[in-house]
Enzyme design. Structure first.
Site, PDB file in Angstrom:
ATOM      1  N   VAL A   1       0.816  -1.219   0.000  1.00  0.00           N
ATOM      2  CA  VAL A   1       0.000   0.000   0.000  1.00  0.00           C
ATOM      3  C   VAL A   1       0.846   1.263   0.000  1.00  0.00           C
ATOM      4  CG1 VAL A   1      -1.976  -1.114   1.097  1.00  0.00           C
ATOM      5  CG2 VAL A   1      -0.237   0.030   2.521  1.00  0.00           C
TER       6      VAL A   1
ATOM      7  N   LYS B   1      -0.630   7.485  12.858  1.00  0.00           N
ATOM      8  CA  LYS B   1      -1.994   7.155  13.267  1.00  0.00           C
ATOM      9  C   LYS B   1      -2.810   8.413  13.586  1.00  0.00           C
ATOM     10  CE  LYS B   1      -1.738   2.702  12.820  1.00  0.00           C
ATOM     11  NZ  LYS B   1      -2.489   2.036  11.724  1.00  0.00           N
TER      12      LYS B   1
ATOM     13  N   TYR C   1       5.067   6.198  14.543  1.00  0.00           N
ATOM     14  CA  TYR C   1       3.799   5.472  14.551  1.00  0.00           C
ATOM     15  C   TYR C   1       2.671   6.371  15.053  1.00  0.00           C
ATOM     16  CZ  TYR C   1       0.378   1.863  15.818  1.00  0.00           C
ATOM     17  OH  TYR C   1      -0.761   1.109  15.939  1.00  0.00           O
TER      18      TYR C   1
ATOM     19  N   THR D   1      -1.635  -9.621  18.418  1.00  0.00           N
ATOM     20  CA  THR D   1      -1.196  -9.898  17.046  1.00  0.00           C
ATOM     21  C   THR D   1       0.321 -10.055  17.056  1.00  0.00           C
ATOM     22  OG1 THR D   1      -0.777  -7.585  16.429  1.00  0.00           O
ATOM     23  CG2 THR D   1      -3.031  -8.396  16.150  1.00  0.00           C
TER      24      THR D   1
ATOM     25  N   SER E   1      -3.299   5.490  20.116  1.00  0.00           N
ATOM     26  CA  SER E   1      -2.233   6.485  20.179  1.00  0.00           C
ATOM     27  C   SER E   1      -2.613   7.762  19.444  1.00  0.00           C
ATOM     28  CB  SER E   1      -0.933   5.918  19.607  1.00  0.00           C
ATOM     29  OG  SER E   1      -1.028   5.718  18.218  1.00  0.00           O
TER      30      SER E   1
ATOM     31  N   SER F   1      -5.341   3.730  15.867  1.00  0.00           N
ATOM     32  CA  SER F   1      -4.765   3.302  17.139  1.00  0.00           C
ATOM     33  C   SER F   1      -5.206   4.268  18.225  1.00  0.00           C
ATOM     34  CB  SER F   1      -3.237   3.286  17.056  1.00  0.00           C
ATOM     35  OG  SER F   1      -2.659   3.119  18.337  1.00  0.00           O
TER      36      SER F   1
END
Length: 256
Positions: free
Chosen positions: A63, A157, A153, A188, A142, A140
């Site tokens: 992606v 997000k 990250y 996960t 976050s 997330s």
């Protein structure tokens, strides 16, 4: 199980494992035809192996590439004739403070977690307008409160959350909805290191009222609701699915 997606077509990125695979299974179980995308053919094949063969297809794509996103959407419509639901579940985790994050790591994380959502959503827009469909992004917690040691990250997000709101505002006049599901700590491969650190988990549970990690199937159930006709008056939201983490007085501090 209710068949809320009978005669509907869904495209799920990041469908080879974890949350994405759980979403693909849930939508298929509720009657959808599902295109599953990811970067590894073997994992996609494993995800699709116990799904209805006549309603399931796979497509290898990264992606972070605009051209591959365009090709993925085109392949989905060519295979199933339409597109009703886009689920942007592809992404990566990146641990590191701002001073400890390299240019390459920053670019990789932003490309995977934010640019991919943009490319996929833009490619899907004409088809979603035609079907009055919806986008569900996997964000997330976050994005709602930041957190330690995840600079790139968290930035990505946070961008997903605001991109979702922008899409909802811009496409609402066409009947297209866009929402983000913001998982907390979920079991996960991406968080295996956290799940194996008992001391860190004990610290984490102080901030999670339900005192456990989530399961991918719990995230998938929320995605299915937001994509369904039961949620036709819901758009532009960022919905925490986090065991209550965001109702406490602090955000995630994994790795602090």
């Amino acid at each position: 199980m209710p068949q809320r997606f009978e005669r509907k077509v869904a495209l799920v990125t990041g469908g080879g494992s974890g949350i994405g695979a759980a979403i693909a299974h849930r939508l298929a179980a509720e009657g959808a035809a599902v295109m599953i995308s990811g970067r590894t053919e073997k994992r996609l094949t494993e995800t699709a192996s116990d799904m209805p063969a006549t309603r399931t297809a796979t497509f290898v794509a990264n992606v972070a590439s605009r051209r591959e996103c365009d090709a993925l959407v085109a392949a989905t419509v060519a295979r199933f004739g339409r597109l009703d639901t886009l689920v942007n579940a592809a992404g990566m985790n990146l641990v590191g403070t701002i001073e400890g994050t390299s240019d390459e790591q920053w670019d990789d994380c932003l490309s995977s977690d934010l640019s991919g959502v943009f490319y996929m959503s833009r490619a899907a827009v004409p088809h979603l307008i035609a079907s009055k469909g919806s986008i569900v992004n996997i964000g997330s917690v976050s994005s709602l409160g930041g957190g330690w040691n995840h600079a790139a990250y968290n930035a990505a997000k946070g961008g997903v959350a605001n991109l979702t709101r922008s899409i909802a505002c811009d496409l609402g006049k066409f009947g297209v909805r866009a929402n983000t599901v913001a998982p907390g700590l979920t079991v996960t491969e991406m968080v295996d290191a956290i799940m194996e650190d008992e001391a860190l988990l004990e610290k984490a549970w102080e901030r999670v009222p339900l005192r456990r990690a989530g399961q991918p199937e719990e995230i998938a159930a929320t995605v299915a609701f937001l994509a369904s006709e039961e949620a036709t008056w819901i758009t532009g939201i960022v919905l925490p699915v986090d065991g209550g983490q965001t109702c406490t007085d602090g955000g995630p501090e994994w790795g602090k």
